[in-house]
Design a protein around this motif. Structure first.
Motif, PDB file in Angstrom:
ATOM      1  N   SER A   1      49.819  37.342  28.631  1.00  0.00           N
ATOM      2  CA  SER A   1      48.514  36.713  28.518  1.00  0.00           C
ATOM      3  C   SER A   1      48.000  36.847  27.083  1.00  0.00           C
ATOM      4  O   SER A   1      48.244  37.852  26.413  1.00  0.00           O
TER       5      SER A   1
ATOM      6  N   LEU B   1      42.739  47.284  41.490  1.00  0.00           N
ATOM      7  CA  LEU B   1      42.319  46.115  40.733  1.00  0.00           C
ATOM      8  C   LEU B   1      42.695  46.260  39.254  1.00  0.00           C
ATOM      9  O   LEU B   1      43.129  45.292  38.617  1.00  0.00           O
ATOM     10  N   LEU B   2      42.534  47.445  38.712  1.00  0.00           N
ATOM     11  CA  LEU B   2      42.885  47.661  37.315  1.00  0.00           C
ATOM     12  C   LEU B   2      44.391  47.573  37.096  1.00  0.00           C
ATOM     13  O   LEU B   2      44.848  47.070  36.052  1.00  0.00           O
TER      14      LEU B   2
ATOM     15  N   ARG C   1      46.357  45.647  38.809  1.00  0.00           N
ATOM     16  CA  ARG C   1      46.636  44.208  38.863  1.00  0.00           C
ATOM     17  C   ARG C   1      46.235  43.531  37.550  1.00  0.00           C
ATOM     18  O   ARG C   1      46.957  42.674  37.040  1.00  0.00           O
ATOM     19  N   LEU C   2      45.090  43.912  36.994  1.00  0.00           N
ATOM     20  CA  LEU C   2      44.653  43.345  35.728  1.00  0.00           C
ATOM     21  C   LEU C   2      45.660  43.666  34.621  1.00  0.00           C
ATOM     22  O   LEU C   2      45.978  42.808  33.788  1.00  0.00           O
TER      23      LEU C   2
ATOM     24  N   HIS D   1      47.013  40.716  32.530  1.00  0.00           N
ATOM     25  CA  HIS D   1      46.406  40.680  31.194  1.00  0.00           C
ATOM     26  C   HIS D   1      46.564  42.054  30.538  1.00  0.00           C
ATOM     27  O   HIS D   1      45.593  42.822  30.435  1.00  0.00           O
TER      28      HIS D   1
ATOM     29  N   PHE E   1      38.662  38.583  34.755  1.00  0.00           N
ATOM     30  CA  PHE E   1      38.782  39.653  35.741  1.00  0.00           C
ATOM     31  C   PHE E   1      38.282  39.181  37.105  1.00  0.00           C
ATOM     32  O   PHE E   1      38.941  39.389  38.139  1.00  0.00           O
TER      33      PHE E   1
ATOM     34  N   LEU F   1      40.672  36.739  38.777  1.00  0.00           N
ATOM     35  CA  LEU F   1      41.861  37.426  39.271  1.00  0.00           C
ATOM     36  C   LEU F   1      41.555  38.168  40.566  1.00  0.00           C
ATOM     37  O   LEU F   1      42.299  38.077  41.548  1.00  0.00           O
ATOM     38  N   VAL F   2      40.447  38.911  40.588  1.00  0.00           N
ATOM     39  CA  VAL F   2      40.069  39.677  41.773  1.00  0.00           C
ATOM     40  C   VAL F   2      39.769  38.750  42.952  1.00  0.00           C
ATOM     41  O   VAL F   2      40.222  38.977  44.081  1.00  0.00           O
TER      42      VAL F   2
END
Length: 304
Positions: free
Chosen positions: A104, A126-127, A129-130, A134, A287, A290-291
């Motif tokens: 990204s 979640l972090l 996945r981020l 990215h 973010f 994505l979430v």
């Protein structure tokens, strides 16, 4: 040179078929992290019955039982605990490899504000996945009450706010998922029979605390704050000790903690919503998108 025998050919075929399915491993990890087939299914965009089938095939392939489960509770077996670490490493290598080819262009730093419960249960996933999608975006996390979390967006001290809420949101936000709040009690416990009703609640500013107190005040039910904790796990500990009852998401019920029987006539509670708000910046929007995509509910054809 001697030709392969039929048994050698069969053995080669069986070995080739004994390959771990990455989708099944991802579903297994999701169950371990969410504690629920239903929530795991929403995370991996499958129906609960499809996830259950995946786990069954995974157990058949490995020849062990990975999860002990009943209608309300999911627990890892010893073999499941062993697989969990391996599964995370396998998925991490897979995601790292994909990221090498799908870099990204987004780079920068964000401040995410969240309540203590979500900071433990939801934010780490979640972090992760981020970071997969990215890798150039770094996030600093601050934990506080739901009120303080939302204030971070309005006063500009945070780029993102992830919070529990009931009713309409006081700030512009995206709904991620919802579930019922219920009065949970120890199965066979005595706390629910006491007058005034002993409560386990979070600190002032928690949406679940406000929902519980408002519901009791509306019907004129006497109560006292018997236990206060900034996390739901603290409240759960008080319930298991039969010190109090608590208004908590239904997903926290298990074989020991049950919804208060109707004959105790406790007032109705609202749905609780998990929401995310952003400051409108490009990084924060990325973010949120994505979430929201990862947690968007899919049609469910069956329940587990």
């Amino acid at each position: 040179m001697q030709k392969n025998s039929t048994s050698d050919i069969i053995m080669c075929r069986e070995t080739a078929n004994r390959t771990l399915n990455l989708d099944a491993l991802r579903s297994f990890v999701a169950i371990c992290e969410t504690g629920s087939f239903r929530r795991a299914a929403a995370r991996v965009h499958k129906s609960p019955s499809a996830v259950s089938l995946q786990i069954g095939k995974l157990e058949e392939l490995l020849g062990v039982r990975l999860l002990d489960r009943d209608a309300r509770h999911v627990a890892l077996t010893d073999q499941g605990g062993t697989l969990l670490g391996q599964a995370r490493r396998i998925l991490g290598m897979n995601d790292e490899t994909l990221a090498l080819f799908r870099r990204s262009a987004l780079v920068g730093r964000l401040c995410l504000s969240a309540p203590h419960d979500l900071g433990v249960s939801l934010v780490p996933g979640l972090l992760r996945r981020l970071a997969e999608v990215h890798p150039g975006v770094h996030v600093d996390v601050r934990l506080g009450t739901s009120d303080a979390v939302q204030k971070g967006i309005t006063d500009g001290s945070a780029n993102l706010a992830l919070f529990n809420d009931v009713g309409a949101s006081a700030i512009q936000a995206h709904d991620l998922f919802s579930e019922p709040l219920k009065w949970l009690v120890l199965d066979g416990g005595q706390a629910v029979q006491q007058d005034p009703l002993p409560l386990a609640v979070a600190d002032v500013g928690c949406a679940w605390r406000d929902a519980a107190l408002n519901a009791l005040q509306t019907v004129g039910r006497a109560y006292r704050i018997a236990y206060s904790s900034d996390t739901s796990m603290g409240q759960v500990a008080a319930l298991r000790a039969d010190l109090a009852v608590a208004a908590l998401p239904l997903s926290l019920a298990d074989r020991d903690l049950i919804e208060a029987p109707s004959h105790y006539d406790l007032p109705q509670l609202p749905l609780t919503h998990i929401r995310v708000a952003d400051d409108g910046s490009e990084l924060a929007r990325a973010f949120v998108e994505l979430v929201a995509a990862d947690m968007r509910p899919r049609p469910r054809v069956a329940t587990e």
